[in-house]
Write a protein that holds these residues in place. Structure first.
Motif, PDB file in Angstrom:
ATOM      1  N   MET A  44     145.375 -20.623  20.154  1.00 14.16           N
ATOM      2  CA  MET A  44     144.745 -19.388  19.691  1.00 14.16           C
ATOM      3  C   MET A  44     143.601 -19.009  20.621  1.00 14.16           C
ATOM      4  N   THR A  45     143.306 -17.717  20.654  1.00 17.20           N
ATOM      5  CA  THR A  45     142.178 -17.200  21.433  1.00 17.20           C
ATOM      6  C   THR A  45     141.131 -16.654  20.480  1.00 17.20           C
ATOM      7  N   ILE A  46     139.898 -17.117  20.643  1.00 13.46           N
ATOM      8  CA  ILE A  46     138.769 -16.666  19.822  1.00 13.46           C
ATOM      9  C   ILE A  46     137.939 -15.716  20.691  1.00 13.46           C
ATOM     10  N   PRO A  47     137.917 -14.430  20.360  1.00 15.97           N
ATOM     11  CA  PRO A  47     137.267 -13.443  21.237  1.00 15.97           C
ATOM     12  C   PRO A  47     135.753 -13.654  21.345  1.00 15.97           C
ATOM     13  N   ALA A  48     135.217 -13.308  22.484  1.00 16.91           N
ATOM     14  CA  ALA A  48     133.778 -13.405  22.711  1.00 16.91           C
ATOM     15  C   ALA A  48     133.017 -12.476  21.777  1.00 16.91           C
ATOM     16  N   GLY A  49     131.942 -12.993  21.186  1.00 10.66           N
ATOM     17  CA  GLY A  49     131.060 -12.171  20.369  1.00 10.66           C
ATOM     18  C   GLY A  49     131.582 -11.819  18.998  1.00 10.66           C
ATOM     19  N   LYS A  50     132.643 -12.484  18.535  1.00 11.30           N
ATOM     20  CA  LYS A  50     133.235 -12.192  17.236  1.00 11.30           C
ATOM     21  C   LYS A  50     133.120 -13.392  16.295  1.00 11.30           C
ATOM     22  N   ILE A  51     133.250 -13.109  14.990  1.00  7.19           N
ATOM     23  CA  ILE A  51     133.316 -14.167  13.983  1.00  7.19           C
ATOM     24  C   ILE A  51     134.772 -14.389  13.631  1.00  7.19           C
ATOM     25  N   VAL A  52     135.252 -15.592  13.888  1.00  9.17           N
ATOM     26  CA  VAL A  52     136.625 -15.965  13.541  1.00  9.17           C
ATOM     27  C   VAL A  52     136.568 -17.017  12.443  1.00  9.17           C
ATOM     28  N   ILE A  53     137.273 -16.754  11.357  1.00  8.20           N
ATOM     29  CA  ILE A  53     137.262 -17.645  10.201  1.00  8.20           C
ATOM     30  C   ILE A  53     138.540 -18.467  10.182  1.00  8.20           C
ATOM     31  N   LEU A  54     138.390 -19.791  10.021  1.00  6.91           N
ATOM     32  CA  LEU A  54     139.521 -20.675   9.776  1.00  6.91           C
ATOM     33  C   LEU A  54     139.547 -20.955   8.281  1.00  6.91           C
ATOM     34  N   VAL A  55     140.586 -20.479   7.604  1.00  8.43           N
ATOM     35  CA  VAL A  55     140.659 -20.631   6.150  1.00  8.43           C
ATOM     36  C   VAL A  55     141.970 -21.308   5.791  1.00  8.43           C
ATOM     37  N   GLY A  56     141.896 -22.201   4.832  1.00 11.12           N
ATOM     38  CA  GLY A  56     143.091 -22.909   4.399  1.00 11.12           C
ATOM     39  C   GLY A  56     142.724 -23.954   3.366  1.00 11.12           C
ATOM     40  N   PRO A  57     143.714 -24.577   2.751  1.00 13.43           N
ATOM     41  CA  PRO A  57     143.441 -25.565   1.707  1.00 13.43           C
ATOM     42  C   PRO A  57     142.822 -26.835   2.275  1.00 13.43           C
ATOM     43  N   SER A  58     142.219 -27.635   1.403  1.00 15.39           N
ATOM     44  CA  SER A  58     141.646 -28.909   1.822  1.00 15.39           C
ATOM     45  C   SER A  58     142.724 -29.773   2.457  1.00 15.39           C
ATOM     46  N   GLY A  59     142.360 -30.409   3.568  1.00 12.50           N
ATOM     47  CA  GLY A  59     143.287 -31.316   4.225  1.00 12.50           C
ATOM     48  C   GLY A  59     144.244 -30.679   5.203  1.00 12.50           C
ATOM     49  N   CYS A  60     144.098 -29.352   5.429  1.00 12.20           N
ATOM     50  CA  CYS A  60     145.052 -28.693   6.328  1.00 12.20           C
ATOM     51  C   CYS A  60     144.692 -28.883   7.799  1.00 12.20           C
ATOM     52  N   GLY A  61     143.486 -29.369   8.076  1.00 12.65           N
ATOM     53  CA  GLY A  61     143.100 -29.621   9.468  1.00 12.65           C
ATOM     54  C   GLY A  61     142.140 -28.610  10.060  1.00 12.65           C
ATOM     55  N   LYS A  62     141.615 -27.696   9.232  1.00  9.09           N
ATOM     56  CA  LYS A  62     140.753 -26.637   9.777  1.00  9.09           C
ATOM     57  C   LYS A  62     139.449 -27.192  10.349  1.00  9.09           C
ATOM     58  N   THR A  63     138.819 -28.147   9.656  1.00  4.59           N
ATOM     59  CA  THR A  63     137.574 -28.728  10.171  1.00  4.59           C
ATOM     60  C   THR A  63     137.843 -29.556  11.423  1.00  4.59           C
ATOM     61  N   THR A  64     138.933 -30.303  11.427  1.00  8.02           N
ATOM     62  CA  THR A  64     139.299 -31.087  12.616  1.00  8.02           C
ATOM     63  C   THR A  64     139.489 -30.163  13.810  1.00  8.02           C
ATOM     64  N   THR A  65     140.170 -29.043  13.596  1.00  9.43           N
ATOM     65  CA  THR A  65     140.380 -28.081  14.681  1.00  9.43           C
ATOM     66  C   THR A  65     139.054 -27.572  15.223  1.00  9.43           C
ATOM     67  N   MET A  66     138.153 -27.186  14.341  1.00 10.67           N
ATOM     68  CA  MET A  66     136.870 -26.665  14.784  1.00 10.67           C
ATOM     69  C   MET A  66     136.061 -27.729  15.522  1.00 10.67           C
ATOM     70  N   ARG A  67     136.060 -28.960  15.002  1.00 11.43           N
ATOM     71  CA  ARG A  67     135.225 -30.009  15.604  1.00 11.43           C
ATOM     72  C   ARG A  67     135.764 -30.485  16.944  1.00 11.43           C
ATOM     73  N   MET A  68     137.009 -30.149  17.261  1.00 12.83           N
ATOM     74  CA  MET A  68     137.501 -30.463  18.604  1.00 12.83           C
ATOM     75  C   MET A  68     136.906 -29.526  19.649  1.00 12.83           C
ATOM     76  N   ILE A  69     136.417 -28.363  19.213  1.00 11.65           N
ATOM     77  CA  ILE A  69     135.833 -27.420  20.173  1.00 11.65           C
ATOM     78  C   ILE A  69     134.594 -28.008  20.836  1.00 11.65           C
TER      79      ILE A  69
END
Length: 393
Positions: A44-69
C-alpha cells in the motif's frame, strides 16, 4: 539518515505538506513456530501529508503492520520506504527519532515532568537547551495546554485527556514527517475522545504530517481519515479508499459489516462544523467587562444569556440576565461551559453536544477562540439534505 527524511519535516506553518510518502511493498511478518504469518504480503501507498487509518478487528495485524514502519517490529520480508528512503537500511534508533509514535494511555515517563517528557527526543538528537526549552513551550501551546500551568507537572497530576495531549506533543516535538498513532484515544471517556480527535484534526490542518492511525472504531476512522484501509486477517486489505467512497460502496459484505446500519446518517461524520453557517447572534462579553455593559448588550439583543470569554477569547461560562441584577462584577458569575465543539468537529459531534445541552453550542477556532454558535436547525437541515441525496442515489 538521508536528507529526504531529515529535511522534509519542516513545520508546515505556511500550509505546505511537511509529511512524506510511505510505501509498503509485499511486507510480511512471520513469527517463529507459527503456521500462518501475522501479516502477509501487504502492499500500500500512504500519501504524504494525509491521515491514513488502519481499521479492523482485534488480531487482524493492523498494529503489527504499523509498527513495522518504524521497525519496532522487524518485517520478515518485503520493503518499506519513507520519503523514498529504504527504512530497513536506516539504523533503527535513528529511524524512530524521526518517526513520532503515540500510543494508548500516552506512555509518559512517570518520573519526568511534562516538559522533560516532551524534551526526550530533541535531547537525544542533540538540540541545545535553549532550543529544547523553546520547543517545549511551543508544543504545549500547540496542543492547547498552558505552558505556565503544565510545564512542571508530573503525569500523575494530569487527566487522561491531558496525558494524551502531552503524548502527542512528545511525538511531534522533534518535528518528524511521520506520526504513528496506535489507538491513542481508546482509553479515555467519549467526550474527551471527541475533543482529542478534534485536536488532532486541528493540528493536522496546521502541520500536514503523514499520519498512520490504528483503530478498531469505524466511526473514528471515518471522522479522522483522509483514506481508510479496512483490514481482514493477516492485514489483507479488503478496501482502501476515502471514507465517503467506502460508506457509499462497501467492497464486500465484511466491509459492509464495518460500516454497519445507518450509513446515510454516518455521512454526518463527513460533514464538518466549518462547512456550515454559524450563528453570530450570541451576546459575548470578556471577563473584565462591567456588569452594566453586559446588561446593556442583553437588553439591546433582547437576550437572556451572555457567553463570557477569557483573555484569549475562549468561551468559559454562561451568565443569565437575572444574575446581573445584584452583581457588582462578572467574577465568579454564571454556569461553567459544559460542552463545545470546534471547527474541526463533525456535525455528528455537534448533534450529540446539542442533545446534551438542549440547544445550540459554542464553536471554537484554531486556538480555542469563540467562532460562533451552531444551532439545531442547521444540523437538522443538513440531515434532511443527506437523506434526500441518499434516497435519490
Amino acid at each position: 539518515m538521508s536528507e529526504t527524511i531529515a529535511t522534509a519535516s519542516a513545520t508546515a506553518a505556511d500550509g505546505a505538506v511537511s509529511g512524506v510518502e510511505i510505501q509498503l511493498e509485499h511486507v510480511t511478518k512471520r513469527y517463529p513456530g507459527t503456521r500462518q504469518p501475522a501479516v502477509e504480503d501487504v502492499t500500500m501507498t500512504i500519501p504524504a501529508g494525509k491521515i491514513v487509518i488502519l481499521v479492523g478487528p482485534s488480531g487482524c495485524g493492523k498494529t503489527t503492520t504499523m509498527r513495522m514502519i518504524n521497525r519496532l517490529i522487524e518485517p520478515t520480508s518485503g520493503k518499506i520506504t519513507i520519503g523514498g528512503e529504504d527504512a530497513l537500511k536506516i539504523d533503527p534508533d535513528r529511524l524512530r527519532r524521526k518517526v513520532g509514535y503515540a500510543i494508548q494511555q500516552a506512555g509518559l515517563f512517570p518520573h519526568f515532568t511534562v516538559a522533560q517528557n516532551i524534551a526526550v527526543v530533541p535531547g537525544l538528537l542533540g538540540w541545545n537547551k535553549k532550543k529544547v526549552a523553546a520547543r517545549v513551550e511551543e508544543m504545549l501551546d500547540l496542543v492547547g495546554l498552558d505552558p505556565e500551568q503544565f510545564h512542571d507537572r508530573y503525569p500523575r497530576q494530569l487527566s487522561g485527556g491531558q496525558q494524551q495531549r502531552v503524548g502527542v506533543a512528545r511525538a511531534l516535538a522533534a518535528d518528524p514527517p511521520v506520526l504513528l498513532m496506535d489507538e491513542p484515544f481508546g482509553a479515555v471517556d467519549p467526550i474527551t475522545r471527541g475533543n482529542l480527535q478534534d485536536e488532532l484534526l486541528r493540528l493536522q490542518s496546521e502541520l500536514h504530517k503523514t499520519i498512520v492511525f490504528v483503530t478498531h472504531d469505524f466511526d473514528e476512522a471515518v471522522k479522522l481519515g483522509d483514506k481508510i484501509a479496512v483490514l481482514g486477517p493477516q492485514s489483507s486489505i479488503l478496501q482502501y479508499d476515502t471514507p465517503d467512497a467506502i460508506l457509499a460502496n462497501p467492497a464486500d459484505d465484511t466491509v459492509a459489516g464495518f460500516v454497519g446500519a445507518g450509513a446515510s446518517l454516518k455521512q454526518l461524520t463527513l460533514q464538518r462544523v466549518r462547512d456550515v453557517e454559524l450563528s453570530q447572534k450570541t451576546v459575548t462579553a470578556s471577563a473584565d467587562d462591567t456588569v452594566e455593559a453586559v446588561r446593556q448588550k442583553l437588553a439591546e439583543r433582547k437576550a437572556n444569556y451572555a457567553l463570557i470569554l477569557d483573555a484569549r477569547r475562549r468561551p468559559v461560562r454562561w451568565v443569565h440576565a437575572r444574575e446581573l441584577r445584584s452583581a457588582s462584577s462578572l467574577a465568579g458569575l454564571g454556569k461553567p461551559l459544559t460542552d463545545s465543539v470546534s471547527l474541526q468537529s463533525t456535525l455528528q459531534d455537534a448533534l450529540e453536544a446539542m442533545l446534551v445541552e438542549g440547544g445550540g453550542v459554542p464553536v471554537t477556532g484554531q486556538r480555542g477562540e469563540f467562532a460562533g454558535m451552531i444551532e439545531m436547525d442547521t444540523v437538522m437541515a443538513t440531515i434532511q439534505r443527506l437523506r434526500e441525496e441518499h434516497t435519490e442515489s
